[in-house]
Design a protein around this motif. Structure first.
Motif, PDB file in Angstrom:
ATOM      1  N   GLU A   1      -7.944   5.588  -2.704  1.00 12.81           N
ATOM      2  CA  GLU A   1      -7.385   4.272  -3.036  1.00 12.81           C
ATOM      3  C   GLU A   1      -5.866   4.311  -3.201  1.00 12.81           C
ATOM      4  O   GLU A   1      -5.177   3.378  -2.828  1.00 12.81           O
ATOM      5  N   THR A   2      -5.337   5.391  -3.759  1.00 15.15           N
ATOM      6  CA  THR A   2      -3.914   5.430  -4.086  1.00 15.15           C
ATOM      7  C   THR A   2      -3.148   6.576  -3.436  1.00 15.15           C
ATOM      8  O   THR A   2      -1.957   6.730  -3.677  1.00 15.15           O
TER       9      THR A   2
ATOM     10  N   LEU B   1       0.337   6.539  -1.753  1.00 16.31           N
ATOM     11  CA  LEU B   1       0.474   5.560  -0.665  1.00 16.31           C
ATOM     12  C   LEU B   1       1.874   4.969  -0.585  1.00 16.31           C
ATOM     13  O   LEU B   1       2.373   4.703   0.503  1.00 16.31           O
TER      14      LEU B   1
ATOM     15  N   LYS C   1      -4.070  -0.472   3.860  1.00 16.08           N
ATOM     16  CA  LYS C   1      -3.704  -0.134   2.483  1.00 16.08           C
ATOM     17  C   LYS C   1      -2.180  -0.158   2.289  1.00 16.08           C
ATOM     18  O   LYS C   1      -1.701  -0.383   1.194  1.00 16.08           O
TER      19      LYS C   1
END
Length: 92
Positions: free
Chosen positions: A33-34, A45, A90
């Motif tokens: 996710e990050t 990210l 993302k």
């Protein structure tokens, strides 16, 4: 939480008994996710600017991760387009 991953390869040239051999080691480039996690580095990210891919031979291609630390290149055998698409979503 792991979103997706893509297999990457590292080839090392070894000379034994006056003969040249290549040892291929498989690993994984993981998208969370990050962050993106490679076998040697982790990139948040926000530190990734772009991702690109170039086919270099019939068997291999190169996946390029453009980061604040420079461009990192990863050897791949399969087309990484699905992995790249999710990463780019993302990054937006």
């Amino acid at each position: 939480m792991l979103i997706c991953s893509h297999p990457i390869f590292e080839r090392t040239r070894v000379i034994e008994n006056n003969q040249q051999h290549y040892i291929e080691k498989e690993n994984t480039l993981k998208l969370f996710e990050t962050r993106v996690v490679s076998p040697k580095e982790t990139f948040p990210l926000h530190a990734i600017h772009d991702v690109s891919y170039r086919k270099s031979s019939a068997m291999y291609g190169m996946l390029y991760l453009h980061t604040h630390k420079g461009v990192r290149a990863y050897m791949v055998k399969e087309d990484p387009s699905p992995w790249m698409k999710i990463l780019k979503e993302k990054l937006i």
